[in-house]
Every structure is written in C-alpha cells, then in structure tokens.
Scaffold this active site. Sequence first.
Site, mmCIF file in Angstrom:
data_model
loop_
_atom_site.group_PDB
_atom_site.id
_atom_site.type_symbol
_atom_site.label_atom_id
_atom_site.label_comp_id
_atom_site.label_asym_id
_atom_site.label_seq_id
_atom_site.Cartn_x
_atom_site.Cartn_y
_atom_site.Cartn_z
ATOM 1 N N HIS A 175 6.341 4.475 -16.769
ATOM 2 C CA HIS A 175 7.018 4.549 -15.475
ATOM 3 C C HIS A 175 8.069 3.455 -15.420
ATOM 4 O O HIS A 175 7.796 2.296 -15.732
ATOM 5 C CB HIS A 175 6.012 4.347 -14.330
ATOM 6 C CG HIS A 175 6.677 4.388 -12.989
ATOM 7 N ND1 HIS A 175 6.909 5.572 -12.318
ATOM 8 C CD2 HIS A 175 7.202 3.411 -12.232
ATOM 9 C CE1 HIS A 175 7.537 5.313 -11.195
ATOM 10 N NE2 HIS A 175 7.727 4.014 -11.108
ATOM 11 N N ASP A 213 0.775 9.248 -0.275
ATOM 12 C CA ASP A 213 1.957 8.513 -0.719
ATOM 13 C C ASP A 213 3.240 9.263 -0.365
ATOM 14 O O ASP A 213 4.225 8.654 0.031
ATOM 15 C CB ASP A 213 1.920 8.246 -2.224
ATOM 16 C CG ASP A 213 3.196 7.550 -2.661
ATOM 17 O OD1 ASP A 213 3.429 6.426 -2.186
ATOM 18 O OD2 ASP A 213 3.981 8.136 -3.421
ATOM 19 N N ARG A 269 8.454 4.975 4.879
ATOM 20 C CA ARG A 269 8.969 3.660 4.494
ATOM 21 C C ARG A 269 10.469 3.700 4.277
ATOM 22 O O ARG A 269 11.197 2.766 4.621
ATOM 23 C CB ARG A 269 8.275 3.180 3.202
ATOM 24 C CG ARG A 269 6.827 2.764 3.423
ATOM 25 C CD ARG A 269 6.087 2.685 2.110
ATOM 26 N NE ARG A 269 6.723 1.776 1.184
ATOM 27 C CZ ARG A 269 6.723 1.933 -0.142
ATOM 28 N NH1 ARG A 269 6.094 2.961 -0.699
ATOM 29 N NH2 ARG A 269 7.341 1.079 -0.919
ATOM 30 N N SER A 329 1.922 2.631 -4.304
ATOM 31 C CA SER A 329 2.602 3.930 -4.334
ATOM 32 C C SER A 329 2.722 4.427 -5.782
ATOM 33 O O SER A 329 2.333 5.546 -6.122
ATOM 34 C CB SER A 329 3.988 3.778 -3.696
ATOM 35 O OG SER A 329 4.796 4.890 -3.957
ATOM 36 N N LYS A 378 -0.137 7.326 -7.946
ATOM 37 C CA LYS A 378 0.296 8.562 -8.612
ATOM 38 C C LYS A 378 -0.063 8.551 -10.098
ATOM 39 O O LYS A 378 -0.499 9.562 -10.652
ATOM 40 C CB LYS A 378 1.809 8.752 -8.419
ATOM 41 C CG LYS A 378 2.145 9.190 -7.004
ATOM 42 C CD LYS A 378 3.636 9.215 -6.743
ATOM 43 C CE LYS A 378 4.195 7.833 -6.552
ATOM 44 N NZ LYS A 378 5.530 7.743 -6.002
HETATM 45 N N1 URA Z 1 8.703 4.359 -6.643
HETATM 46 C C1 URA Z 1 7.602 4.850 -6.033
HETATM 47 O O1 URA Z 1 7.033 5.835 -6.460
HETATM 48 N N2 URA Z 1 7.150 4.212 -4.940
HETATM 49 C C2 URA Z 1 7.737 3.114 -4.423
HETATM 50 O O2 URA Z 1 7.263 2.584 -3.433
HETATM 51 C C3 URA Z 1 8.880 2.616 -5.072
HETATM 52 C C4 URA Z 1 9.346 3.261 -6.188
#
Ligand code: URA
Length: 433
Positions: free
Chosen positions: A86, A165, A172, A187, A191
């Site tokens: 990621h 999320d 947000r 967040s 995932k």
């Molecule tokens: N990427 C995400 O998936 N969540 C965040 O809060 C920031 C970047």
Amino acid sequence: MGEAFDAVEVIITKRDGGVLSDPQIDWVVDAYTRGVVADEQMAALAMAILLNGMSREEIVRWTAAMIASGERMDFSALSRPTADKHSTGGVGDKITLPLAPLVAACGVAVPQLSGRGLGHTGGTLDKLEAVPGWRASLSNEEMMRQLEDVGAVICAAGSGLAPADKKLYALRDVTGTVEAIPLIASSIMSKKIAEGTGSLVLDVKVGTGAFMKDEARARELAETMVALGTDAGVRTVALLTDMSTPLGRTAGNALEVRESVEVLAGGGPEDVVELTLALAREMLAGAGRDDVDPADKLADGSAMDAWRAMISAQGGDPSAELPTARHTQVVTAPASGVVTRLDAMAVGLAAWRLGAGRASQGEPVQAGAGVEIHARPGESVTEGQPLLTLHTDDEPRFARALASLEGGFDITADDGGPAYRPAPLVIDRVTAR
Ligand code: URA
C-alpha cells in the site's frame, strides 16, 4: 432495543482528552455504520480524535471495529503465499503496475485492492482503465481464480470490505479531519487486514507531493500502521520514501501505463526501477521467498508475461495502442544549467488540472492527460530545450496547468560547483518493535 451508549457522552469523553473504552469504540463504529450515530456526531468525534489523539490501545480497537463492520477475505486456500503493498499516495506513483506482476512472477500471489485518484495524486484504477477493455470490478470468486491462475490481481475493493471506513472516509474528506494519524492508520489497515493478505509492505511517502510533508509525522504513521498489522498477524514493514519530486518521467494515466510497461520490458526510469525492486524484495521476504531475485524476472521477461496475463484476465488488451491526448504543449527551459528541483505537488496539480484527475467524486478522467518530464532533477538542460510536455484533450486547461507549474522548478547555472545533491529515494525502513 435501547442503545448501549449515548453518542454525546462518547464525544465528550474524547473532547475532554479522555480514553475511549473498548465497548464505547465497538458501539460508536457499529452505530455509525447502522446510521444510529449521525454524521454530525461522528464528525465531532473525528475532530476530537484529530485534536486529542488516541492511545495505541484505542487505535487497535478502532481498527478491529472497522474490520468487524464488514466481510473478511481469506486467501489461505491458495497454493502460494500472498503479499500486498500500500502506498500513501504520490505523484507519478505507478509502482503498483510493474510491482504486482513482478512479484507474481516470483511465485507470490498479489491481491491488490486499489483506489482511484484523490486530489493531485493519481489512482491505480484510473491508470489501468487507460488500457482498452480493462475492468476494475471483480467478484470475490473471480479474484480468487485470477490469483490462482495468474498470481496477480489489481481491482477495486468490493463494498463489503470495511463499510465503516467508506462512510467515515467520505465524512472526514468534507470535515477537515483527514489528517489525523489514528484515523489514517486505522482506515488503511482495516482494509488491508480485512483483505486477508499474509504480508504487507507499506510505502509511506514523505515530501511536498505526499500527505505527510515532514518525516517525523510520516514515521509516526508508519510505526502505527506496522504495529497494527503485526498485532493482527500480518507480517508488515514500511519504507519511508521520498515524494518531493515525481517518480519517473510521467504523471497521468496512459502516460504512466506506458512507463510501467517500459520497466517491465527491462528499461524505464532508474528511480521507478529502484523503488519497484526495493518493494518487491520486501514483499518476497515477507512471504518467505527471498531466495528469488526480482531483478532476474524483469530481465528475463517473465514479469512482462505476468503483466500481459493479468491485463487479459480482466478483459484488457495488453497489445492495444494506449490512448493519447488531443493536444500537447511544451514547457521549455528558461535558462541553461542543471535542474535542481522539480516539485511533486506542482507537477501533480498540473496533471490533475489537465484532466488526469477529477474535481468531484465520480467525474470521468482523461486517459491521455498528464505531464511528461524531459529533464529530472540532476539532469542538464540548455535554454529553450523541452523541460515538460503537457497533454490534454481540452486546450483551455493548459493555462491553469501552467499556472500550477510557476515556481515549481529551479535550474541552477552549471558552473562546475556541486549544484545538485540527490536525496535518497528510500529514506528508512520501519519494522515492528
Ligand atoms: N488512504 C486511506 O485509505 N485512508 C486514509 O485515511 C488516508 C489514505
């Protein structure tokens, strides 16, 4: 049935700098997903978290509650180990494109759930949609089959994964609460943990083109995420990498696919190759396959074979011509010398304004739009020589793109002195303590 807690009490606890209990966290995340806690209440809580922070224990519990809001995937039935990557997002960050097939070619399956562009940063799905016929949505069964047959999948996350999320992230985004480290870390990691990868490498960007502009905050985010992954049984490491200048020589969807294919063909820009190999080595080590050298798989064409299979499996034609923009405009060097700075944010904004990204959710992006970089930091130019080429389908977009590039680069007279000192691309490696 009555609710276990009152949202206002939970908000006040955090507003006053208190610590949320496990049952309070479980309840507030679940009740928000169910629509019992209102958006304005969750917005107030998110702001209190941004201002007052969270303890490690609170972050762990918050992440677990977000995972519990949806389904968990399970790749344990696959015949090979899994590894995912990621990136926190940058300009010209096309690394996922060569990386996923490269790691697959080394014998490790890559279940890469990706996103679309946000603001000045590009999105992997938008890039791959530049390939004619390619589709981003796969069912869980299709994903499993492709992982077994091809070894790599890059696709959109289904709506069943961490729905808390999805709702919280959108909130947000419009309430000035994106930048809270506990919320970013939970967040991203909710995932990735729900996705079920066995190991994970985080590319945490630092610099003008990144979410985190300074190293201390990037390190804190990396350490928080590595601890969350490790505690959840996912072998997790993070690299802190430089995002003060764009990666490679392209920013924009089809332009970045073209550059990724160059890397898979054994060429491509040095920095893209360096980061792709560094991340591939981490993924292979996490999956217990550090006996394989990914550089060999780039050189012998097997990473390219995996790319072609991955694109075809999702309906794309890997041999098709990539789309090009209708109009181009060249930005020339205003003086002779060495390029000593090319700002990632300036280039990212220019690519966005040219149509590579979207101004509002759901808007289409232009496949051919973006910025091509002819001279990167450290390279010499002569006055009048092409520095950048801007690509777009809408000519009027050039003016705003040019405005975003103003002050975005420096050219220093090459008088024999040490005009340019390259910054390291990989700044540090963060592992579990
Ligand atoms: N990427 C995400 O998936 N969540 C965040 O809060 C920031 C970047």
